[in-house]
Write an enzyme that holds these catalytic residues in place. Sequence first.
Site, PDB file in Angstrom:
ATOM      1  N   ARG A   1      -5.291  -9.348  -0.460  1.00 37.88           N
ATOM      2  CA  ARG A   1      -5.110 -10.377  -1.478  1.00 37.88           C
ATOM      3  C   ARG A   1      -6.181 -11.457  -1.379  1.00 37.88           C
ATOM      4  NH1 ARG A   1       0.875 -11.174   0.760  1.00 37.88           N
ATOM      5  NH2 ARG A   1       0.464  -8.962   1.019  1.00 37.88           N
TER       6      ARG A   1
ATOM      7  N   LYS B   1      -2.658  -4.119  13.730  1.00 41.00           N
ATOM      8  CA  LYS B   1      -1.642  -3.120  13.409  1.00 41.00           C
ATOM      9  C   LYS B   1      -1.319  -2.286  14.645  1.00 41.00           C
ATOM     10  CE  LYS B   1      -3.005  -2.363   8.569  1.00 41.00           C
ATOM     11  NZ  LYS B   1      -1.736  -2.737   7.923  1.00 41.00           N
TER      12      LYS B   1
HETATM   13  N1  BES Z   1      -3.599  -2.171   3.675  1.00 42.99           N
HETATM   14  C1  BES Z   1      -2.323  -2.696   4.004  1.00 42.99           C
HETATM   15  C2  BES Z   1      -1.190  -2.104   3.182  1.00 42.99           C
HETATM   16  C3  BES Z   1      -0.929  -0.643   3.379  1.00 42.99           C
HETATM   17  C4  BES Z   1       0.041  -0.229   4.273  1.00 42.99           C
HETATM   18  C5  BES Z   1      -1.595   0.305   2.639  1.00 42.99           C
HETATM   19  C6  BES Z   1       0.308   1.107   4.438  1.00 42.99           C
HETATM   20  C7  BES Z   1      -1.320   1.647   2.792  1.00 42.99           C
HETATM   21  C8  BES Z   1      -0.373   2.050   3.700  1.00 42.99           C
HETATM   22  C9  BES Z   1      -2.328  -4.198   3.785  1.00 42.99           C
HETATM   23  O1  BES Z   1      -3.525  -4.833   4.009  1.00 42.99           O
HETATM   24  C10 BES Z   1      -1.348  -4.770   4.753  1.00 42.99           C
HETATM   25  O2  BES Z   1      -1.583  -4.675   5.916  1.00 42.99           O
HETATM   26  N2  BES Z   1      -0.275  -5.349   4.237  1.00 42.99           N
HETATM   27  C11 BES Z   1       0.721  -5.922   5.058  1.00 42.99           C
HETATM   28  C12 BES Z   1       1.100  -7.241   4.455  1.00 42.99           C
HETATM   29  C13 BES Z   1       1.978  -8.082   5.334  1.00 42.99           C
HETATM   30  C14 BES Z   1       1.189  -8.542   6.543  1.00 42.99           C
HETATM   31  C15 BES Z   1       2.462  -9.241   4.531  1.00 42.99           C
HETATM   32  C16 BES Z   1       1.910  -4.971   5.096  1.00 42.99           C
HETATM   33  O3  BES Z   1       2.189  -4.339   4.074  1.00 42.99           O
HETATM   34  O4  BES Z   1       2.499  -4.819   6.151  1.00 42.99           O
HETATM   35 MN    MN Z   2      -3.787  -5.354   6.038  1.00 43.60          MN
END
Ligand code: BES
Ligand code: MN
Length: 494
Positions: free
Chosen positions: A344, A270
């Site tokens: 997931r 990230k």
């Molecule tokens: N934990 C994150 C989602 C999240 C984002 C929670 C912001 C709280 C605040 C999750 O694991 C994630 O990174 N999801 C990705 C999925 C994508 C790679 C398909 C996302 O939402 O960007």
């Molecule tokens: Mn994630």
Amino acid sequence: MTRIEIVRGELPADGNLVVFVDRNGRPSDAFRALDERSSGLLARAFASLGKPSHGRVLELPLPAGLSYERLFLAVLGRDGPLRPLDLEEAGAKIADRLQAARVADAAVASPQGLDLGLDLADVVRALATGVRLRSWRFLKYRKPDEEEEGRPLECVRFLAAGGADLAAEVTACTDAVNFARELVSEPANVLSPEAFARRCEELREFGIEVEIFDRAALERLGMGALLAVGQGSARPPFMVVMRWKGAESGAPLALIGKGVCFDSGGISIKPAQGMEQMKWDMAGAAAVVGAMRALAVRNARADVVGAIGLVENMPSGSAQRPGDVVRTYAGKTVEVINTDAEGRLVLADVIAYVCERFAPKAVVDLATLTGAIIVALGHEKAGLFANDDGLAADLMAAGEDVGEPLWRMPLGKEYEKQIRSEIADLKNVGRGREGGAIAGAVFVQQFVGERPWAHLDIAGVAWAERDRLLVRKGATGFGVRLLDRLVARRFEEG
Ligand code: BES
Ligand code: MN
Ligand code: ZN
């Protein structure tokens, strides 16, 4: 944390006092008594304020003859009947006002005499619940600035029937929410997967069975997806399976939580901006743990299994790579396109395990699963995905009851195309960002089969960026009360 006392007794003559009026100025018995002692001054002062709305808390100048330190008036009532949630919010406003006034303890007079359309015990329960939810703060690592943040509220004494039992009930139920909030607030250096699992052991004292699976156990089970997420971290993954057996039943309700103690994204790392927020990527698991505790402390007549997958998603030489294919507990293979879609993968294995072992009558999972749900719904409502309309309706209603609202999102075969892989049974992300929250839900759905299931994407509601009525800025504990209420509505016997 604020201590709640509920004692029947005379109005005190000094100290800090809160008394109730309705918004038309109709007095509670206590207000009337004080007003008589002040020759009508209180009622006149109140009348000069117009028609304040439900939940307003006003400080009144002290008329001669009354020797309180501070005297507050709290206004209750609106058009139509009040719900318990309205009174929780009024309790929250009282707590807020007392804290802002730097009052450490106060007595709250009985609302007796007001026509609120609810039992007095229900009114006091709701007010006290609101006080306790609103006044919680995470102060393990700092002292509050009293100038800016007010003074921690030490004790609120309700002068009402109900007594120690009601006070204990309110304390136990709100402690369950605050326990979840505390877990969510803890930084990831403190709350590793292992530390989280240890905290779950505390639930044994409430009569909950707690089983802890370490990495070796997860390997023996064949949880290839969960293990793949955790393999980049120096700290091993865990799974915790809890059971509250408040009733004999053929099949329990299963609550499943995503417990990513820190989500760096892994190799699909990230951006630095905001990454610190990913310490609360375990809020789904915290909600499940808090809900189990809430069910146990109120002795819910229900059979409920709570299971959480605890991992840390880190980039390292041992981390999984984009393109890796992993084998899930259910036997389905997954191509990991993006290591940041890790939640997931964790849910897939925990859900499949729980379904096989317990054959639950319904499954509800909670996860901070996608940023896309925040794009869709903002921070006001959580996303609800369900393959069962009855379960969805009860969840929606439970959310309305407790102020944790949900919004139903779609599922459907047509979305499954997104997660087809050329090399494995599934891939863990869809194409692009379109419908991202749905892709996540549809992925999870592949592991529940046909049984009634609901998925709550709580990414937008697990952490409040500003104060809300029943919670200050920070961890909300979203889901604890919602699940408890769902059980009361749908899964409790007798
Ligand atoms: N934990 C994150 C989602 C999240 C984002 C929670 C912001 C709280 C605040 C999750 O694991 C994630 O990174 N999801 C990705 C999925 C994508 C790679 C398909 C996302 O939402 O960007
Ligand atoms: Mn994630
Ligand atoms: Zn995540």
